[in-house]
Design a protein around this motif. Structure first.
Motif, PDB file in Angstrom:
ATOM      1  N   TYR A 100      24.301 -16.666 -36.495  1.00 30.99           N
ATOM      2  CA  TYR A 100      23.036 -17.370 -36.320  1.00 30.99           C
ATOM      3  C   TYR A 100      22.061 -16.567 -35.465  1.00 30.99           C
ATOM      4  O   TYR A 100      20.861 -16.706 -35.577  1.00 30.99           O
ATOM      5  N   SER A 101      22.625 -15.736 -34.581  1.00 28.32           N
ATOM      6  CA  SER A 101      21.789 -15.059 -33.592  1.00 28.32           C
ATOM      7  C   SER A 101      21.472 -13.609 -33.951  1.00 28.32           C
ATOM      8  O   SER A 101      20.631 -12.991 -33.323  1.00 28.32           O
ATOM      9  N   ILE A 121      19.404 -16.175 -20.566  1.00 32.24           N
ATOM     10  CA  ILE A 121      17.957 -16.405 -20.516  1.00 32.24           C
ATOM     11  C   ILE A 121      17.417 -16.112 -19.120  1.00 32.24           C
ATOM     12  O   ILE A 121      16.348 -15.501 -18.970  1.00 32.24           O
ATOM     13  N   VAL A 122      18.173 -16.508 -18.100  1.00 32.30           N
ATOM     14  CA  VAL A 122      17.725 -16.224 -16.732  1.00 32.30           C
ATOM     15  C   VAL A 122      17.645 -14.716 -16.506  1.00 32.30           C
ATOM     16  O   VAL A 122      16.681 -14.206 -15.931  1.00 32.30           O
ATOM     17  N   PHE A 123      18.647 -13.997 -17.033  1.00 35.17           N
ATOM     18  CA  PHE A 123      18.628 -12.543 -16.891  1.00 35.17           C
ATOM     19  C   PHE A 123      17.371 -11.943 -17.536  1.00 35.17           C
ATOM     20  O   PHE A 123      16.651 -11.162 -16.922  1.00 35.17           O
ATOM     21  N   PHE A 124      17.102 -12.346 -18.800  1.00 37.09           N
ATOM     22  CA  PHE A 124      15.930 -11.797 -19.486  1.00 37.09           C
ATOM     23  C   PHE A 124      14.638 -12.207 -18.782  1.00 37.09           C
ATOM     24  O   PHE A 124      13.701 -11.412 -18.680  1.00 37.09           O
ATOM     25  N   ALA A 125      14.620 -13.439 -18.292  1.00 37.46           N
ATOM     26  CA  ALA A 125      13.413 -13.888 -17.588  1.00 37.46           C
ATOM     27  C   ALA A 125      13.186 -13.034 -16.344  1.00 37.46           C
ATOM     28  O   ALA A 125      12.057 -12.635 -16.047  1.00 37.46           O
ATOM     29  N   ALA A 126      14.285 -12.722 -15.633  1.00 38.24           N
ATOM     30  CA  ALA A 126      14.164 -11.893 -14.437  1.00 38.24           C
ATOM     31  C   ALA A 126      13.626 -10.516 -14.792  1.00 38.24           C
ATOM     32  O   ALA A 126      12.729  -9.987 -14.126  1.00 38.24           O
ATOM     33  N   VAL A 127      14.150  -9.947 -15.895  1.00 39.25           N
ATOM     34  CA  VAL A 127      13.669  -8.635 -16.324  1.00 39.25           C
ATOM     35  C   VAL A 127      12.175  -8.708 -16.657  1.00 39.25           C
ATOM     36  O   VAL A 127      11.393  -7.830 -16.274  1.00 39.25           O
ATOM     37  N   ALA A 128      11.777  -9.779 -17.352  1.00 36.43           N
ATOM     38  CA  ALA A 128      10.382  -9.908 -17.756  1.00 36.43           C
ATOM     39  C   ALA A 128       9.482 -10.001 -16.536  1.00 36.43           C
ATOM     40  O   ALA A 128       8.436  -9.344 -16.461  1.00 36.43           O
ATOM     41  N   ALA A 140      20.949  -4.943 -29.579  1.00 35.67           N
ATOM     42  CA  ALA A 140      21.720  -5.780 -28.667  1.00 35.67           C
ATOM     43  C   ALA A 140      20.799  -6.705 -27.889  1.00 35.67           C
ATOM     44  O   ALA A 140      21.127  -7.874 -27.656  1.00 35.67           O
ATOM     45  N   ALA A 141      19.629  -6.211 -27.502  1.00 28.47           N
ATOM     46  CA  ALA A 141      18.703  -7.044 -26.734  1.00 28.47           C
ATOM     47  C   ALA A 141      18.258  -8.259 -27.549  1.00 28.47           C
ATOM     48  O   ALA A 141      18.318  -9.390 -27.075  1.00 28.47           O
ATOM     49  N   ILE A 142      17.823  -8.031 -28.784  1.00 23.30           N
ATOM     50  CA  ILE A 142      17.395  -9.161 -29.618  1.00 23.30           C
ATOM     51  C   ILE A 142      18.544 -10.130 -29.803  1.00 23.30           C
ATOM     52  O   ILE A 142      18.394 -11.344 -29.653  1.00 23.30           O
ATOM     53  N   PHE A 143      19.716  -9.578 -30.117  1.00 22.11           N
ATOM     54  CA  PHE A 143      20.870 -10.423 -30.365  1.00 22.11           C
ATOM     55  C   PHE A 143      21.179 -11.307 -29.148  1.00 22.11           C
ATOM     56  O   PHE A 143      21.333 -12.522 -29.269  1.00 22.11           O
ATOM     57  N   LEU A 144      21.222 -10.700 -27.971  1.00 19.09           N
ATOM     58  CA  LEU A 144      21.576 -11.474 -26.775  1.00 19.09           C
ATOM     59  C   LEU A 144      20.492 -12.490 -26.417  1.00 19.09           C
ATOM     60  O   LEU A 144      20.785 -13.607 -25.994  1.00 19.09           O
ATOM     61  N   PHE A 145      19.256 -12.109 -26.610  1.00 17.29           N
ATOM     62  CA  PHE A 145      18.138 -13.022 -26.329  1.00 17.29           C
ATOM     63  C   PHE A 145      18.226 -14.262 -27.226  1.00 17.29           C
ATOM     64  O   PHE A 145      18.177 -15.397 -26.757  1.00 17.29           O
ATOM     65  N   VAL A 146      18.401 -14.006 -28.530  1.00 18.67           N
ATOM     66  CA  VAL A 146      18.488 -15.124 -29.474  1.00 18.67           C
ATOM     67  C   VAL A 146      19.752 -15.935 -29.212  1.00 18.67           C
ATOM     68  O   VAL A 146      19.736 -17.169 -29.226  1.00 18.67           O
ATOM     69  N   LEU A 147      20.851 -15.236 -28.933  1.00 15.26           N
ATOM     70  CA  LEU A 147      22.113 -15.922 -28.640  1.00 15.26           C
ATOM     71  C   LEU A 147      21.945 -16.851 -27.433  1.00 15.26           C
ATOM     72  O   LEU A 147      22.392 -18.003 -27.450  1.00 15.26           O
TER      73      LEU A 147
END
Lengths: 341, 287
Positions: A141-142, B17-24, B261-268
């Protein structure tokens, strides 16, 4: 039942009308010169664009143009696609079989794997198998299909040279476009078999493996989830408990009782799934350079080949609408509780 | 909230999500824009050779095609990803609430027209319609966001309309009306707050799909332009290099694997979180 189907069929023209109207509105962003390409049959006509613009009233009010365009559409005149180098109608005939073949090859495994593992996952809830299935579902899904596709290409084409992109290799290309090759179905797997050419058949099959694998992994997720949750719901119901209390073996309760009821949403979903596949192939075909409707549509969009964009989109929308209809009808058919008036 | 934190998979989603938000948020500190850069989202180029370079001390993630620094692109791309996802969800929720609310509340021909409108938009596979809209309105990141928004609102409108239909028959709505409340007040103060949860569930579940659709547009060359910090666009730059070099077929692995990997983890992350939100907010799913 019959009346329900008729009612849905009666709605069909309205939706199709809306679909064409919406597309036509979107096109108004473009200059008359660009839109003129829609009415051209042959690239030579492009030299006299002003004449085309005049003839089809492309500077007139939108509703007049829309009427003219619909009339063209009804006559099967969809313009000339620059990217495909042929009229749109021919391009559809050329590209659609490839997409259809890819979709069919992916659909059956999705259905079988999805129902099988979705059911097992519900029966063995929270066990290792369930965890594994859910992991596959959530990752599928992801993962964007272009990432998965490129990864597969990197591994199985770049590293091992097993599965090349495209629809066929050079030898098959010569064979298929040769004089002696009989085109029966347009589906190359069948046609090569009917022509009795095993090498070509294997070649075509080899080119289908990676795009099909991508589609299967990505689209499997939805079916897994629906089967699992639908099955879980049924397994919690009283009649299942009764069946178990009667002393029926567990596998029998699952197969003969719960699964039959759990399949209702799955059956409806599967017709939608087929169409989602047709939509999902857009990216997959582009990644694998697979010459189908999706790749053609994307190329047309990139190069602003408006007739190509419109032709491929209309085809996709038409199929989508039909599948939705099929899914509704199937639903009423499978579930006796739903007998819509 | 407690339930959100006790489940390992939703916790993992939240952590991502918190990790990506911190990076952003920390992007200007993690990857300093070059001096005099007009737009920090444009990835700095180190040379003009087209061949990607492997990770090194100077370029932590290596460079991708045309020597764009991959680390810089990844860090600032996180911002782009959040901007796209939040913009699309908020705007399409807004349109969905407005139109779905009006359709359910007023009924009659307004309902009929609006719902047939959603029928038409839903008659297209969403990526296909988005591709058409972007291509005729000129490719670009903003147009890509608008087009994803235009294909996303109907599902919100549909869902809300159904809920409004059932809630507007309740007694408290009649009571508010008897007190002389205006239509807008009844709709926005009394009805919509009562059907907002299913909408939030759908929104959190659709976050991942929105990110994928937008990234797909960029991958197809219809979204962010080359050199802009956007993950989908970075992946399209890796396309020519998946075959590897002579002798080493994984020579350019970083150009695909890192942004992939970034897109995958973000969406995941969004999907795990969405599942958790649904479990918490949707009473029917409670076991």
């Amino acid at each position: 039942m019959g009346r329900f189907i008729l009612k849905r069929l009666a709605l069909l023209p309205f939706v199709l009308f809306g679909v064409t109207a919406l597309l036509f509105c979107v096109l108004q962003f473009l200059s008359p010169e660009m839109r003129a390409a829609l009415y051209v049959k042959d690239p030579r006509q492009l030299s006299s664009l002003e004449a085309v613009i005049d003839k089809y009233g492309l500077r007139k009010p939108v509703y007049v143009q829309y009427g003219v365009w619909l009339k063209q559409l009804a006559h099967g005149q969809l313009g000339y696609s620059e990217t495909a180098k042929m009229p749109v109608v021919d391009a559809i005939k050329e590209f659609f079989p490839a997409t259809f073949e890819l979709t069919c090859v992916s659909f059956l495994p999705i259905l079988l794997l999805g129902v099988y593992f979705g059911t097992l996952s519900a029966v063995y809830k929270d066990k290792l198998l369930d965890q594994l299935t859910r992991f596959i579902a959530i990752t599928g899904y992801s993962l964007p299909s272009f990432v998965l596709g490129l990864l597969l290409l990197m591994l199985f084409y770049g590293k091992f040279h097993w599965f090349p992109p495209g629809r066929y290799g050079l030898d098959t290309d010569l064979l298929v476009h040769g004089d002696s090759f009989r085109h029966v179905t347009g589906l190359l797997t069948l046609d090569t078999l009917l022509n009795g050419d095993w090498a070509a058949f294997l070649d075509v099959l080899k080119h289908l493996v990676l795009p099909a694998a991508t589609l299967i992994y990505i689209e499997l997720a939805l079916l897994l989830r629906i089967t699992r949750s639908s099955m879980l719901e049924e397994l919690g119901k009283d009649y299942v408990r009764t069946a178990k209390a009667k002393g029926l073996p567990g596998s029998m309760v699952v197969r003969k009782h719960a699964l039959r009821n759990a399949m209702i949403p799955v059956v409806t979903l599967s017709s939608l799934l087929f169409i989602m596949l047709l939509g999902g192939v857009v990216i997959t075909e582009t990644v694998f350079d697979f010459p189908g409707i999706g790749r053609w549509g994307v190329e047309a969009a990139q190069q602003l080949d408006i007739p190509g964009v419109l032709g491929s989109t209309l085809l996709a929308a038409g199929l989508f609408v039909l599948a939705n209809l099929a899914s509704d009808v199937l639903y009423a058919f499978v579930d006796p509780r739903i007998r819509l008036e | 909230m407690k339930k959100l934190l006790s489940n390992p998979s939703s916790l993992a989603g939240l952590a991502l999500i918190v990790f990506f938000a911190a990076v952003a948020v920390a992007a200007p500190f993690l990857a300093r824009p070059p001096k005099g850069a007009r737009n920090p989202y444009l990835i700095p180029q180190d040379g003009y050779s087209s061949e990607p370079a492997r990770p090194s001390a100077k370029h932590w993630f290596g460079t991708t095609e045309s020597q764009y620094d991959l680390y810089y692109g990844m860090v600032w791309g996180t911002r782009t990803a959040f901007e796209v996802a939040l913009f699309v969800v908020v705007t399409s929720l807004f349109i969905g609430i407005l139109l779905g609310g009006a359709a359910g509340f007023y009924g009659g021909w307004i309902d009929e027209i609006l719902m047939r409108g959603t029928d038409v938009v839903l008659a297209f596979p969403d990526l296909v319609l988005a591709v058409v809209i972007v291509s005729v309105t000129r490719p670009g990141l903003f147009n890509a966001m608008i087009s994803v928004m235009l294909v996303s609102w109907p599902s919100y409108a549909r869902l809300l309309r159904g809920d409004v239909l059932s809630i507007k028959e309740r007694d408290f709505v009649a009571a508010a009306r008897a007190l002389g409340a205006s239509d807008a007040r009844i709709l926005f103060r009394h009805i919509i707050p009562n059907c907002v949860y299913p909408l939030l569930v759908l929104a959190s579940l659709s976050m991942g799909r929105i990110v994928i659709t937008a990234a797909a547009l960029s991958y197809l060359g219809l979204g962010a332009p080359v050199g802009y910090a956007d993950w989908g666009q970075l992946i399209s730059l890796s396309r020519n290099w998946i075959m590897g070099g002579s002798g080493n077929s994984f020579q350019y692995w970083h150009t695909l694997l890192i942004p992939g990997a970034a897109i995958f983890l973000f969406v995941l992350g969004w999907n795990l979180l969405g599942d958790a939100v649904r479990d918490v907010l949707d009473p029917r799913q409670r076991s």
